[in-house]
Write a protein that holds these residues in place. Structure first.
Motif, short mmCIF file in Angstrom:
data_model
loop_
_atom_site.label_atom_id
_atom_site.label_comp_id
_atom_site.label_asym_id
_atom_site.label_seq_id
_atom_site.Cartn_x
_atom_site.Cartn_y
_atom_site.Cartn_z
N GLU A 73 0.84 -1.20 0.00
CA GLU A 73 0.00 0.00 0.00
C GLU A 73 0.87 1.26 0.00
O GLU A 73 0.55 2.25 -0.67
N TRP A 74 1.98 1.24 0.72
CA TRP A 74 2.89 2.38 0.75
C TRP A 74 3.39 2.68 -0.66
O TRP A 74 3.41 3.85 -1.09
N MET A 75 3.80 1.64 -1.39
CA MET A 75 4.27 1.84 -2.77
C MET A 75 3.13 2.24 -3.70
O MET A 75 3.29 3.11 -4.58
N HIS A 76 1.99 1.61 -3.54
CA HIS A 76 0.81 1.89 -4.37
C HIS A 76 0.45 3.38 -4.32
O HIS A 76 0.07 3.97 -5.34
N ARG A 77 0.58 4.00 -3.17
CA ARG A 77 0.22 5.40 -3.02
C ARG A 77 1.26 6.34 -3.65
O ARG A 77 0.94 7.49 -3.99
N ARG A 78 2.48 5.87 -3.80
CA ARG A 78 3.57 6.79 -4.17
C ARG A 78 4.10 6.61 -5.58
O ARG A 78 4.76 7.52 -6.11
N LEU A 79 3.87 5.47 -6.21
CA LEU A 79 4.38 5.25 -7.57
C LEU A 79 3.66 6.17 -8.55
O LEU A 79 2.43 6.29 -8.52
N GLU A 80 4.41 6.79 -9.44
CA GLU A 80 3.83 7.68 -10.45
C GLU A 80 4.53 7.45 -11.79
O GLU A 80 5.76 7.18 -11.81
N PRO A 81 3.81 7.56 -12.91
CA PRO A 81 2.37 7.79 -13.03
C PRO A 81 1.59 6.49 -12.80
O PRO A 81 1.69 5.54 -13.58
N ARG A 82 0.85 6.42 -11.70
CA ARG A 82 0.21 5.17 -11.27
C ARG A 82 -0.73 4.62 -12.32
O ARG A 82 -0.86 3.39 -12.47
N GLU A 83 -1.37 5.50 -13.12
CA GLU A 83 -2.35 5.02 -14.10
C GLU A 83 -1.68 4.26 -15.24
O GLU A 83 -2.36 3.52 -15.97
N HIS A 84 -0.39 4.38 -15.39
CA HIS A 84 0.33 3.66 -16.45
C HIS A 84 1.19 2.53 -15.89
O HIS A 84 2.04 1.98 -16.59
N ILE A 85 0.97 2.21 -14.62
CA ILE A 85 1.76 1.18 -13.95
C ILE A 85 0.86 0.01 -13.57
O ILE A 85 -0.21 0.21 -12.98
N THR A 86 1.26 -1.19 -13.93
CA THR A 86 0.63 -2.40 -13.41
C THR A 86 1.45 -2.84 -12.21
O THR A 86 2.63 -3.19 -12.35
N LEU A 87 0.84 -2.81 -11.05
CA LEU A 87 1.56 -3.15 -9.82
C LEU A 87 1.39 -4.65 -9.55
O LEU A 87 0.28 -5.14 -9.37
#
Length: 561
Positions: free
Chosen positions: A227-241
Protein backbone atom coordinates in the motif's frame (compact mmCIF):
# COMPACT_ATOMS: atom_id res chain seq x y z
CA UNK A 1 17.91 -23.95 22.92
CA UNK A 2 15.32 -23.55 20.16
CA UNK A 3 12.64 -22.82 22.80
CA UNK A 4 14.30 -19.62 23.97
CA UNK A 5 14.57 -16.28 22.15
CA UNK A 6 17.60 -15.97 19.90
CA UNK A 7 19.70 -12.88 19.34
CA UNK A 8 20.70 -14.35 15.98
CA UNK A 9 17.50 -13.20 14.26
CA UNK A 10 16.30 -9.63 13.85
CA UNK A 11 12.55 -8.98 14.04
CA UNK A 12 11.03 -7.65 10.81
CA UNK A 13 10.56 -3.92 10.49
CA UNK A 14 7.05 -2.51 10.53
CA UNK A 15 5.72 0.19 8.20
CA UNK A 16 4.61 3.60 9.43
CA UNK A 17 1.18 3.62 7.81
CA UNK A 18 -1.35 4.65 10.47
CA UNK A 19 -4.09 5.34 7.90
CA UNK A 20 -3.72 1.98 6.12
CA UNK A 21 -6.81 1.17 4.06
CA UNK A 22 -6.31 -2.48 3.07
CA UNK A 23 -7.86 -4.00 6.24
CA UNK A 24 -11.29 -2.77 5.17
CA UNK A 25 -10.88 -3.72 1.49
CA UNK A 26 -12.39 -6.79 -0.17
CA UNK A 27 -11.40 -8.74 -3.29
CA UNK A 28 -14.14 -8.23 -5.86
CA UNK A 29 -12.33 -9.35 -9.03
CA UNK A 30 -9.45 -11.60 -9.97
CA UNK A 31 -6.01 -10.04 -10.39
CA UNK A 32 -4.02 -10.47 -13.57
CA UNK A 33 -2.35 -13.88 -13.25
CA UNK A 34 1.22 -14.54 -14.38
CA UNK A 35 2.32 -18.16 -14.41
CA UNK A 36 6.02 -18.58 -13.75
CA UNK A 37 5.87 -22.39 -13.82
CA UNK A 38 8.13 -22.53 -16.88
CA UNK A 39 10.79 -20.22 -15.39
CA UNK A 40 10.84 -19.86 -11.59
CA UNK A 41 9.11 -23.20 -11.13
CA UNK A 42 11.35 -24.91 -13.66
CA UNK A 43 14.64 -23.64 -12.22
CA UNK A 44 13.71 -25.12 -8.83
CA UNK A 45 13.27 -28.68 -10.12
CA UNK A 46 15.78 -31.42 -9.33
CA UNK A 47 15.66 -32.20 -13.04
CA UNK A 48 14.50 -29.16 -15.08
CA UNK A 49 11.95 -29.80 -17.80
CA UNK A 50 13.08 -30.72 -21.29
CA UNK A 51 11.50 -29.08 -24.32
CA UNK A 52 8.75 -31.72 -24.60
CA UNK A 53 7.60 -31.34 -20.99
CA UNK A 54 7.82 -27.55 -21.19
CA UNK A 55 5.57 -27.56 -24.24
CA UNK A 56 3.05 -29.87 -22.55
CA UNK A 57 2.84 -27.59 -19.52
CA UNK A 58 2.75 -24.44 -21.69
CA UNK A 59 -0.27 -25.78 -23.58
CA UNK A 60 -1.98 -26.68 -20.32
CA UNK A 61 -1.41 -23.16 -18.97
CA UNK A 62 -3.00 -21.77 -22.15
CA UNK A 63 -5.95 -24.14 -21.75
CA UNK A 64 -6.44 -23.10 -18.11
CA UNK A 65 -6.68 -19.49 -19.25
CA UNK A 66 -3.43 -17.74 -18.30
CA UNK A 67 -2.96 -14.58 -20.36
CA UNK A 68 0.59 -13.91 -19.16
CA UNK A 69 3.16 -16.72 -19.00
CA UNK A 70 6.83 -16.44 -18.10
CA UNK A 71 8.38 -18.93 -20.50
CA UNK A 72 12.02 -18.92 -19.49
CA UNK A 73 15.42 -17.32 -19.06
CA UNK A 74 16.69 -17.49 -22.65
CA UNK A 75 20.00 -15.75 -21.97
CA UNK A 76 20.94 -18.37 -19.37
CA UNK A 77 19.75 -21.55 -21.11
CA UNK A 78 19.91 -22.78 -24.67
CA UNK A 79 16.84 -24.93 -24.01
CA UNK A 80 14.94 -21.82 -22.95
CA UNK A 81 16.24 -19.81 -25.92
CA UNK A 82 15.17 -22.53 -28.37
CA UNK A 83 11.80 -22.86 -26.62
CA UNK A 84 11.08 -19.14 -27.00
CA UNK A 85 12.10 -19.24 -30.66
CA UNK A 86 9.81 -22.22 -31.27
CA UNK A 87 6.82 -20.43 -29.73
CA UNK A 88 7.43 -17.46 -32.03
CA UNK A 89 8.36 -19.25 -35.24
CA UNK A 90 5.57 -21.84 -35.01
CA UNK A 91 3.05 -19.12 -34.02
CA UNK A 92 2.08 -20.89 -30.80
CA UNK A 93 1.26 -17.69 -28.89
CA UNK A 94 -2.49 -16.90 -28.91
CA UNK A 95 -3.47 -13.34 -29.76
CA UNK A 96 -4.59 -12.61 -26.20
CA UNK A 97 -1.52 -14.07 -24.48
CA UNK A 98 1.70 -12.27 -23.53
CA UNK A 99 4.86 -14.29 -23.03
CA UNK A 100 7.46 -13.00 -20.60
CA UNK A 101 11.19 -13.76 -20.28
CA UNK A 102 13.64 -12.83 -17.57
CA UNK A 103 17.11 -11.32 -17.65
CA UNK A 104 19.58 -9.98 -15.15
CA UNK A 105 20.85 -6.42 -15.47
CA UNK A 106 23.81 -7.18 -17.74
CA UNK A 107 24.25 -5.88 -21.28
CA UNK A 108 25.22 -9.22 -22.81
CA UNK A 109 22.26 -11.00 -21.22
CA UNK A 110 19.84 -8.24 -22.24
CA UNK A 111 21.04 -8.39 -25.86
CA UNK A 112 20.70 -12.18 -25.93
CA UNK A 113 17.20 -11.85 -24.49
CA UNK A 114 16.08 -9.42 -27.18
CA UNK A 115 17.53 -11.76 -29.82
CA UNK A 116 15.36 -14.57 -28.46
CA UNK A 117 12.22 -12.44 -28.79
CA UNK A 118 12.71 -11.11 -32.32
CA UNK A 119 9.51 -11.43 -34.31
CA UNK A 120 7.24 -11.91 -31.30
CA UNK A 121 3.94 -10.03 -31.60
CA UNK A 122 4.00 -9.11 -27.90
CA UNK A 123 6.67 -9.60 -25.27
CA UNK A 124 7.33 -8.70 -21.65
CA UNK A 125 11.00 -8.42 -20.69
CA UNK A 126 11.55 -8.90 -16.98
CA UNK A 127 14.65 -7.05 -15.72
CA UNK A 128 15.68 -7.33 -12.09
CA UNK A 129 18.44 -6.51 -9.64
CA UNK A 130 18.75 -7.03 -5.91
CA UNK A 131 18.24 -3.93 -3.78
CA UNK A 132 18.27 -5.04 -0.11
CA UNK A 133 21.16 -4.02 2.16
CA UNK A 134 22.56 -7.55 2.60
CA UNK A 135 22.71 -8.03 -1.17
CA UNK A 136 24.01 -4.52 -1.89
CA UNK A 137 26.75 -4.72 0.70
CA UNK A 138 27.68 -8.43 0.84
CA UNK A 139 27.01 -9.76 -2.65
CA UNK A 140 27.66 -6.77 -4.92
CA UNK A 141 29.54 -4.23 -2.78
CA UNK A 142 27.48 -1.34 -4.16
CA UNK A 143 26.15 1.89 -2.72
CA UNK A 144 22.56 3.04 -3.27
CA UNK A 145 23.59 5.62 -5.93
CA UNK A 146 25.54 2.89 -7.75
CA UNK A 147 22.46 0.64 -7.71
CA UNK A 148 20.38 3.43 -9.24
CA UNK A 149 22.98 4.03 -11.93
CA UNK A 150 22.93 0.31 -12.77
CA UNK A 151 19.13 0.35 -13.14
CA UNK A 152 19.08 3.48 -15.30
CA UNK A 153 21.83 2.23 -17.59
CA UNK A 154 20.46 -1.26 -18.21
CA UNK A 155 16.79 -0.27 -18.59
CA UNK A 156 17.95 2.42 -21.03
CA UNK A 157 20.01 -0.15 -22.91
CA UNK A 158 16.98 -2.44 -23.17
CA UNK A 159 14.90 0.48 -24.44
CA UNK A 160 17.47 1.20 -27.15
CA UNK A 161 17.47 -2.42 -28.34
CA UNK A 162 13.70 -2.85 -28.29
CA UNK A 163 13.13 0.46 -30.12
CA UNK A 164 14.94 -1.17 -33.04
CA UNK A 165 12.09 -3.74 -33.33
CA UNK A 166 8.90 -1.63 -33.51
CA UNK A 167 6.77 -4.51 -34.85
CA UNK A 168 6.83 -6.10 -31.40
CA UNK A 169 4.69 -4.65 -28.61
CA UNK A 170 7.30 -4.39 -25.83
CA UNK A 171 6.53 -4.14 -22.12
CA UNK A 172 9.13 -3.75 -19.40
CA UNK A 173 8.70 -5.52 -16.10
CA UNK A 174 11.07 -4.22 -13.47
CA UNK A 175 11.61 -6.03 -10.15
CA UNK A 176 13.61 -4.70 -7.23
CA UNK A 177 14.57 -8.22 -6.16
CA UNK A 178 14.44 -8.62 -2.36
CA UNK A 179 11.87 -5.79 -2.25
CA UNK A 180 10.40 -6.94 1.06
CA UNK A 181 13.87 -6.74 2.66
CA UNK A 182 14.70 -3.34 1.16
CA UNK A 183 14.14 0.08 2.73
CA UNK A 184 10.91 1.43 1.21
CA UNK A 185 12.46 4.72 0.09
CA UNK A 186 15.21 2.78 -1.73
CA UNK A 187 12.63 0.52 -3.39
CA UNK A 188 10.63 3.55 -4.50
CA UNK A 189 13.77 5.21 -5.86
CA UNK A 190 14.69 2.03 -7.78
CA UNK A 191 11.23 1.71 -9.33
CA UNK A 192 11.06 5.40 -10.25
CA UNK A 193 14.49 5.11 -11.87
CA UNK A 194 13.24 2.24 -14.06
CA UNK A 195 10.04 4.15 -14.87
CA UNK A 196 12.00 7.19 -16.07
CA UNK A 197 14.52 5.13 -18.05
CA UNK A 198 11.68 3.29 -19.84
CA UNK A 199 9.94 6.63 -20.57
CA UNK A 200 6.58 5.53 -19.21
CA UNK A 201 3.62 7.48 -20.54
CA UNK A 202 0.19 6.89 -22.06
CA UNK A 203 0.44 3.93 -24.41
CA UNK A 204 3.81 2.90 -22.95
CA UNK A 205 3.15 1.26 -19.61
CA UNK A 206 5.33 -0.69 -17.24
CA UNK A 207 4.92 -3.56 -14.79
CA UNK A 208 6.46 -2.90 -11.40
CA UNK A 209 6.84 -6.26 -9.69
CA UNK A 210 7.44 -6.34 -5.94
CA UNK A 211 8.60 -9.75 -4.68
CA UNK A 212 8.87 -11.31 -1.26
CA UNK A 213 12.05 -12.91 -2.54
CA UNK A 214 12.62 -14.51 0.87
CA UNK A 215 9.48 -14.24 2.99
CA UNK A 216 10.48 -12.80 6.37
CA UNK A 217 7.44 -11.07 7.88
CA UNK A 218 3.79 -11.56 8.62
CA UNK A 219 1.44 -10.94 5.65
CA UNK A 220 0.12 -7.68 7.11
CA UNK A 221 3.61 -6.15 6.92
CA UNK A 222 3.86 -7.03 3.22
CA UNK A 223 0.39 -5.52 2.69
CA UNK A 224 1.59 -2.30 4.34
CA UNK A 225 4.65 -2.26 2.06
CA UNK A 226 2.47 -2.70 -1.03
CA UNK A 227 0.00 0.00 0.00
CA UNK A 228 2.89 2.38 0.75
CA UNK A 229 4.27 1.84 -2.77
CA UNK A 230 0.81 1.89 -4.37
CA UNK A 231 0.22 5.40 -3.02
CA UNK A 232 3.57 6.79 -4.17
CA UNK A 233 4.38 5.25 -7.57
CA UNK A 234 3.83 7.68 -10.45
CA UNK A 235 2.37 7.79 -13.03
CA UNK A 236 0.21 5.17 -11.27
CA UNK A 237 -2.35 5.02 -14.10
CA UNK A 238 0.33 3.66 -16.45
CA UNK A 239 1.76 1.18 -13.95
CA UNK A 240 0.63 -2.40 -13.41
CA UNK A 241 1.56 -3.15 -9.82
CA UNK A 242 2.51 -6.80 -9.46
CA UNK A 243 3.55 -9.04 -6.54
CA UNK A 244 5.64 -12.21 -6.50
CA UNK A 245 5.25 -13.85 -3.07
CA UNK A 246 7.36 -16.78 -1.93
CA UNK A 247 6.30 -19.13 0.83
CA UNK A 248 9.26 -19.35 3.22
CA UNK A 249 7.03 -18.69 6.24
CA UNK A 250 4.12 -20.67 4.84
CA UNK A 251 2.03 -17.51 4.38
CA UNK A 252 2.47 -16.87 0.65
CA UNK A 253 -1.25 -17.17 -0.13
CA UNK A 254 -2.22 -14.77 2.66
CA UNK A 255 0.49 -12.31 1.58
CA UNK A 256 -0.80 -12.34 -1.99
CA UNK A 257 -4.42 -11.85 -0.96
CA UNK A 258 -3.63 -8.96 1.36
CA UNK A 259 -1.35 -7.42 -1.28
CA UNK A 260 -4.24 -7.36 -3.78
CA UNK A 261 -6.40 -5.72 -1.12
CA UNK A 262 -3.58 -3.19 -0.65
CA UNK A 263 -3.49 -2.17 -4.32
CA UNK A 264 -1.70 -4.85 -6.34
CA UNK A 265 -3.15 -5.48 -9.81
CA UNK A 266 -1.30 -8.66 -10.65
CA UNK A 267 0.02 -11.84 -8.98
CA UNK A 268 2.88 -14.08 -10.12
CA UNK A 269 3.01 -17.69 -8.98
CA UNK A 270 3.00 -21.37 -9.88
CA UNK A 271 0.50 -24.18 -10.04
CA UNK A 272 0.35 -25.94 -6.66
CA UNK A 273 3.05 -23.65 -5.21
CA UNK A 274 6.11 -25.03 -6.99
CA UNK A 275 9.26 -22.92 -6.78
CA UNK A 276 12.53 -22.26 -4.98
CA UNK A 277 12.86 -23.36 -1.32
CA UNK A 278 9.28 -23.49 0.02
CA UNK A 279 7.85 -22.45 -3.33
CA UNK A 280 6.17 -19.55 -5.06
CA UNK A 281 2.65 -18.60 -4.14
CA UNK A 282 0.10 -21.25 -5.15
CA UNK A 283 -2.13 -19.85 -7.90
CA UNK A 284 -4.52 -22.83 -7.77
CA UNK A 285 -5.31 -22.09 -4.13
CA UNK A 286 -5.54 -18.34 -4.71
CA UNK A 287 -7.90 -18.73 -7.67
CA UNK A 288 -10.19 -21.22 -5.94
CA UNK A 289 -10.23 -19.15 -2.76
CA UNK A 290 -11.71 -16.38 -4.92
CA UNK A 291 -14.18 -18.83 -6.46
CA UNK A 292 -15.51 -19.86 -3.04
CA UNK A 293 -16.25 -16.17 -2.38
CA UNK A 294 -18.35 -15.81 -5.52
CA UNK A 295 -15.59 -14.11 -7.54
CA UNK A 296 -14.81 -15.46 -11.02
CA UNK A 297 -11.10 -16.45 -10.95
CA UNK A 298 -10.74 -16.24 -14.77
CA UNK A 299 -8.89 -19.58 -14.69
CA UNK A 300 -10.43 -22.97 -15.49
CA UNK A 301 -9.87 -25.57 -12.79
CA UNK A 302 -13.08 -27.48 -13.50
CA UNK A 303 -11.01 -30.64 -14.07
CA UNK A 304 -8.53 -30.29 -11.23
CA UNK A 305 -7.42 -33.93 -11.49
CA UNK A 306 -6.25 -33.41 -15.08
CA UNK A 307 -4.34 -30.24 -14.13
CA UNK A 308 -2.65 -32.08 -11.25
CA UNK A 309 -1.69 -35.04 -13.46
CA UNK A 310 -0.04 -32.81 -16.06
CA UNK A 311 1.77 -30.76 -13.40
CA UNK A 312 3.04 -33.95 -11.76
CA UNK A 313 4.15 -35.38 -15.10
CA UNK A 314 6.03 -32.22 -16.10
CA UNK A 315 7.66 -31.41 -12.76
CA UNK A 316 8.03 -34.92 -11.25
CA UNK A 317 6.69 -33.41 -8.01
CA UNK A 318 3.56 -35.09 -6.61
CA UNK A 319 0.62 -33.00 -5.47
CA UNK A 320 0.28 -33.60 -1.75
CA UNK A 321 -2.85 -35.62 -0.85
CA UNK A 322 -3.81 -32.83 1.58
CA UNK A 323 -3.19 -30.00 -0.88
CA UNK A 324 -6.08 -27.48 -0.79
CA UNK A 325 -8.76 -28.26 -3.37
CA UNK A 326 -6.59 -30.63 -5.44
CA UNK A 327 -5.32 -33.28 -3.03
CA UNK A 328 -6.68 -36.81 -3.30
CA UNK A 329 -7.87 -36.73 0.32
CA UNK A 330 -9.29 -33.21 0.66
CA UNK A 331 -12.84 -34.43 0.04
CA UNK A 332 -12.37 -37.44 2.31
CA UNK A 333 -13.67 -37.68 5.86
CA UNK A 334 -12.28 -40.25 8.30
CA UNK A 335 -14.05 -38.93 11.38
CA UNK A 336 -17.48 -40.44 12.04
CA UNK A 337 -18.93 -37.08 13.10
CA UNK A 338 -17.59 -35.45 9.93
CA UNK A 339 -19.02 -38.25 7.81
CA UNK A 340 -22.44 -37.85 9.40
CA UNK A 341 -22.46 -34.06 8.94
CA UNK A 342 -21.39 -34.31 5.29
CA UNK A 343 -24.04 -36.89 4.47
CA UNK A 344 -26.74 -34.78 6.08
CA UNK A 345 -25.51 -31.65 4.31
CA UNK A 346 -25.48 -33.32 0.91
CA UNK A 347 -28.98 -34.66 1.49
CA UNK A 348 -30.47 -31.18 1.88
CA UNK A 349 -28.24 -29.16 -0.46
CA UNK A 350 -30.30 -27.42 -3.16
CA UNK A 351 -28.86 -27.02 -6.65
CA UNK A 352 -30.15 -23.42 -6.80
CA UNK A 353 -28.98 -22.41 -3.33
CA UNK A 354 -25.73 -21.25 -1.75
CA UNK A 355 -23.33 -24.04 -0.95
CA UNK A 356 -23.51 -24.91 2.76
CA UNK A 357 -22.40 -28.50 3.27
CA UNK A 358 -20.52 -28.94 6.56
CA UNK A 359 -16.76 -29.55 6.25
CA UNK A 360 -16.76 -29.02 2.47
CA UNK A 361 -15.76 -25.42 1.59
CA UNK A 362 -16.36 -26.05 -2.12
CA UNK A 363 -18.60 -28.32 -4.17
CA UNK A 364 -16.30 -31.13 -5.39
CA UNK A 365 -18.34 -31.35 -8.60
CA UNK A 366 -17.16 -27.83 -9.55
CA UNK A 367 -13.64 -29.25 -9.75
CA UNK A 368 -14.59 -32.36 -11.68
CA UNK A 369 -14.56 -34.45 -8.51
CA UNK A 370 -17.36 -36.64 -7.15
CA UNK A 371 -18.67 -37.45 -3.70
CA UNK A 372 -17.65 -41.12 -3.95
CA UNK A 373 -14.52 -40.60 -1.88
CA UNK A 374 -16.01 -38.30 0.74
CA UNK A 375 -16.65 -41.17 3.17
CA UNK A 376 -14.00 -43.86 3.74
CA UNK A 377 -12.34 -45.82 6.55
CA UNK A 378 -8.83 -45.73 7.89
CA UNK A 379 -6.65 -48.26 9.68
CA UNK A 380 -8.04 -47.22 13.06
CA UNK A 381 -11.64 -48.10 12.25
CA UNK A 382 -11.40 -51.89 12.57
CA UNK A 383 -12.34 -52.20 8.90
CA UNK A 384 -9.12 -50.74 7.46
CA UNK A 385 -5.90 -52.11 6.09
CA UNK A 386 -7.66 -52.64 2.77
CA UNK A 387 -4.74 -51.92 0.51
CA UNK A 388 -2.40 -53.90 2.76
CA UNK A 389 -4.67 -56.98 2.76
CA UNK A 390 -5.14 -56.98 -1.01
CA UNK A 391 -1.42 -56.61 -1.64
CA UNK A 392 -0.41 -59.25 0.90
CA UNK A 393 -3.01 -61.86 0.03
CA UNK A 394 -3.64 -61.24 -3.68
CA UNK A 395 -0.69 -59.26 -4.93
CA UNK A 396 -2.92 -56.37 -5.99
CA UNK A 397 -1.24 -52.96 -5.66
CA UNK A 398 -3.87 -50.29 -6.18
CA UNK A 399 -3.08 -46.72 -7.30
CA UNK A 400 -3.66 -44.17 -4.54
CA UNK A 401 -6.88 -42.78 -6.00
CA UNK A 402 -8.20 -46.30 -6.44
CA UNK A 403 -7.48 -47.00 -2.77
CA UNK A 404 -9.63 -44.01 -1.86
CA UNK A 405 -12.43 -45.17 -4.14
CA UNK A 406 -12.42 -48.81 -3.03
CA UNK A 407 -12.16 -48.06 0.68
CA UNK A 408 -15.45 -46.14 0.54
CA UNK A 409 -17.06 -49.19 -1.12
CA UNK A 410 -15.69 -51.45 1.64
CA UNK A 411 -16.94 -49.00 4.27
CA UNK A 412 -20.48 -49.17 2.94
CA UNK A 413 -20.33 -52.96 2.81
CA UNK A 414 -18.95 -53.20 6.35
CA UNK A 415 -21.58 -50.79 7.69
CA UNK A 416 -24.42 -52.77 6.13
CA UNK A 417 -23.08 -56.19 7.24
CA UNK A 418 -22.09 -54.88 10.70
CA UNK A 419 -19.15 -57.28 10.74
CA UNK A 420 -15.46 -57.35 10.03
CA UNK A 421 -14.50 -57.92 6.40
CA UNK A 422 -12.23 -60.95 5.90
CA UNK A 423 -9.58 -61.26 3.20
CA UNK A 424 -11.79 -63.60 1.16
CA UNK A 425 -14.76 -61.25 1.45
CA UNK A 426 -12.56 -58.34 0.47
CA UNK A 427 -11.39 -60.13 -2.71
CA UNK A 428 -14.97 -61.08 -3.59
CA UNK A 429 -16.06 -57.45 -3.15
CA UNK A 430 -13.12 -56.32 -5.27
CA UNK A 431 -14.20 -58.71 -8.03
CA UNK A 432 -17.83 -57.61 -7.92
CA UNK A 433 -16.73 -53.99 -8.11
CA UNK A 434 -14.00 -54.11 -10.74
CA UNK A 435 -14.32 -57.32 -12.79
CA UNK A 436 -17.27 -56.04 -14.82
CA UNK A 437 -18.43 -57.08 -18.26
CA UNK A 438 -17.64 -60.80 -18.00
CA UNK A 439 -19.74 -63.66 -19.39
CA UNK A 440 -22.84 -64.33 -17.33
CA UNK A 441 -23.12 -60.77 -16.08
CA UNK A 442 -25.94 -58.38 -16.97
CA UNK A 443 -23.77 -55.33 -17.68
CA UNK A 444 -24.41 -53.03 -20.63
CA UNK A 445 -21.19 -54.33 -22.22
CA UNK A 446 -20.23 -58.00 -21.93
CA UNK A 447 -16.97 -59.24 -23.42
CA UNK A 448 -17.03 -62.39 -25.55
CA UNK A 449 -13.84 -62.28 -27.60
CA UNK A 450 -11.50 -60.02 -29.54
CA UNK A 451 -9.09 -60.14 -32.45
CA UNK A 452 -6.08 -57.81 -32.48
CA UNK A 453 -4.25 -57.28 -35.75
CA UNK A 454 -0.53 -57.86 -35.84
CA UNK A 455 0.31 -54.16 -35.81
CA UNK A 456 -1.49 -53.85 -32.47
CA UNK A 457 -3.44 -50.81 -33.67
CA UNK A 458 -6.67 -52.35 -34.98
CA UNK A 459 -9.06 -54.44 -32.93
CA UNK A 460 -12.30 -56.32 -33.48
CA UNK A 461 -14.47 -56.81 -30.39
CA UNK A 462 -17.14 -59.49 -30.03
CA UNK A 463 -19.59 -58.10 -27.45
CA UNK A 464 -23.04 -58.35 -25.98
CA UNK A 465 -24.40 -54.81 -25.92
CA UNK A 466 -27.46 -54.62 -23.68
CA UNK A 467 -27.95 -58.33 -24.42
CA UNK A 468 -27.59 -58.04 -28.21
CA UNK A 469 -24.67 -59.54 -30.09
CA UNK A 470 -22.46 -57.00 -31.88
CA UNK A 471 -19.10 -56.92 -33.63
CA UNK A 472 -17.37 -53.53 -33.41
CA UNK A 473 -14.00 -52.42 -34.72
CA UNK A 474 -11.61 -49.66 -33.76
CA UNK A 475 -8.17 -48.19 -34.40
CA UNK A 476 -5.63 -46.50 -32.16
CA UNK A 477 -1.99 -46.26 -31.28
CA UNK A 478 -2.31 -49.39 -29.14
CA UNK A 479 -4.85 -51.95 -27.86
CA UNK A 480 -6.36 -49.61 -25.26
CA UNK A 481 -6.89 -46.71 -27.67
CA UNK A 482 -8.26 -49.11 -30.29
CA UNK A 483 -10.69 -50.58 -27.75
CA UNK A 484 -11.95 -47.12 -26.78
CA UNK A 485 -12.39 -46.27 -30.47
CA UNK A 486 -14.31 -49.49 -31.08
CA UNK A 487 -16.75 -48.80 -28.24
CA UNK A 488 -17.64 -45.48 -29.88
CA UNK A 489 -18.27 -43.63 -26.62
CA UNK A 490 -16.56 -40.44 -25.35
CA UNK A 491 -14.36 -42.42 -22.97
CA UNK A 492 -11.15 -40.80 -21.71
CA UNK A 493 -8.39 -42.94 -20.26
CA UNK A 494 -6.58 -40.97 -17.55
CA UNK A 495 -4.31 -43.68 -16.22
CA UNK A 496 -3.11 -47.21 -16.95
CA UNK A 497 -1.08 -49.64 -14.86
CA UNK A 498 -0.31 -53.32 -15.22
CA UNK A 499 0.78 -55.86 -12.64
CA UNK A 500 1.97 -59.47 -12.72
CA UNK A 501 -0.13 -61.64 -10.38
CA UNK A 502 2.52 -64.08 -9.20
CA UNK A 503 5.72 -65.23 -10.87
CA UNK A 504 6.66 -67.53 -13.73
CA UNK A 505 5.30 -68.10 -17.21
CA UNK A 506 1.84 -69.02 -15.94
CA UNK A 507 1.27 -65.84 -13.93
CA UNK A 508 -1.84 -63.83 -14.70
CA UNK A 509 -1.67 -60.19 -15.74
CA UNK A 510 -3.73 -57.54 -13.95
CA UNK A 511 -4.52 -54.34 -15.87
CA UNK A 512 -5.95 -51.24 -14.15
CA UNK A 513 -7.35 -48.24 -16.01
CA UNK A 514 -8.63 -44.94 -14.65
CA UNK A 515 -11.31 -43.55 -16.95
CA UNK A 516 -13.92 -40.84 -17.32
CA UNK A 517 -16.60 -39.88 -19.80
CA UNK A 518 -15.79 -36.52 -21.41
CA UNK A 519 -17.56 -33.55 -19.79
CA UNK A 520 -18.84 -35.74 -16.92
CA UNK A 521 -17.41 -35.37 -13.40
CA UNK A 522 -17.31 -39.08 -12.46
CA UNK A 523 -14.03 -41.01 -12.56
CA UNK A 524 -14.00 -44.80 -12.28
CA UNK A 525 -11.39 -47.55 -12.24
CA UNK A 526 -11.72 -50.76 -14.21
CA UNK A 527 -9.69 -53.94 -13.79
CA UNK A 528 -8.99 -56.85 -16.12
CA UNK A 529 -7.41 -60.18 -15.16
CA UNK A 530 -6.09 -62.61 -17.76
CA UNK A 531 -3.11 -64.71 -18.73
CA UNK A 532 -2.66 -62.28 -21.64
CA UNK A 533 -1.88 -58.62 -20.93
CA UNK A 534 -3.74 -57.38 -24.02
CA UNK A 535 -6.87 -59.28 -22.99
CA UNK A 536 -6.52 -57.94 -19.45
CA UNK A 537 -6.27 -54.39 -20.83
CA UNK A 538 -9.37 -54.81 -23.02
CA UNK A 539 -11.30 -56.21 -20.05
CA UNK A 540 -10.18 -53.30 -17.87
CA UNK A 541 -11.48 -50.73 -20.39
CA UNK A 542 -14.83 -52.55 -20.67
CA UNK A 543 -15.08 -52.78 -16.89
CA UNK A 544 -14.43 -49.05 -16.46
CA UNK A 545 -17.00 -48.24 -19.16
CA UNK A 546 -19.65 -50.34 -17.40
CA UNK A 547 -18.95 -48.66 -14.08
CA UNK A 548 -19.21 -45.23 -15.68
CA UNK A 549 -22.52 -46.20 -17.33
CA UNK A 550 -23.88 -46.73 -13.80
CA UNK A 551 -23.54 -42.99 -13.10
CA UNK A 552 -23.49 -41.44 -16.60
CA UNK A 553 -25.43 -43.48 -19.17
CA UNK A 554 -24.39 -42.80 -22.77
CA UNK A 555 -25.26 -44.23 -26.17
CA UNK A 556 -23.07 -47.18 -27.14
CA UNK A 557 -21.66 -47.61 -30.62
CA UNK A 558 -23.87 -49.31 -33.16
CA UNK A 559 -22.81 -52.53 -34.87
CA UNK A 560 -19.89 -51.87 -37.23
CA UNK A 561 -19.58 -55.42 -38.55
Amino acid sequence: MITTPSKKYRPCATVALPDRRWPSATMTKAPIWLSTDLRDGNQSLFEPMNAERKMLLYKELIRIGFKEIEVGFPAASQIDFDFVRRLIEEELIPDDVHIMVMTQSREDLIARTVDALKGAPRAIVHVYNATAPAWREIVFGMTVPEVMQLISHHVGYLKTLTDMHPNTQWTLQYSPETFNLTELDVSLQACNTAIRAWNVRAGRGIIINLPTTVENATPNVFADQIEWMHRRLEPREHITLSVHPHNDRGTGVAAAELAVMAGADRVEGCLFGNGERCGNVDIVTLALNLYTQGVAPQLDFSDINAVARIAEECTAIPVHPRHPYAGDLVFTAFSGSHQDAIKKGLAVQRTDGFWRVPYLPIDPADLGRTYDSVIRVNSQSGKGGIAFLLERERGVVMPRRMQVEFSSIVQRHADSSESEVSGEQLWALFGRTYFRGLAGQSDALVYRNHVLQEDGQCIELDLLVSGEHRIVRGKGNGPIAATVDALGIPLRIDGYEERAMGTGAGANALAIVEAAIEHKPAIRFGVGLSGNIVTASVLAVISAANRLFDVSPVAIASDSA
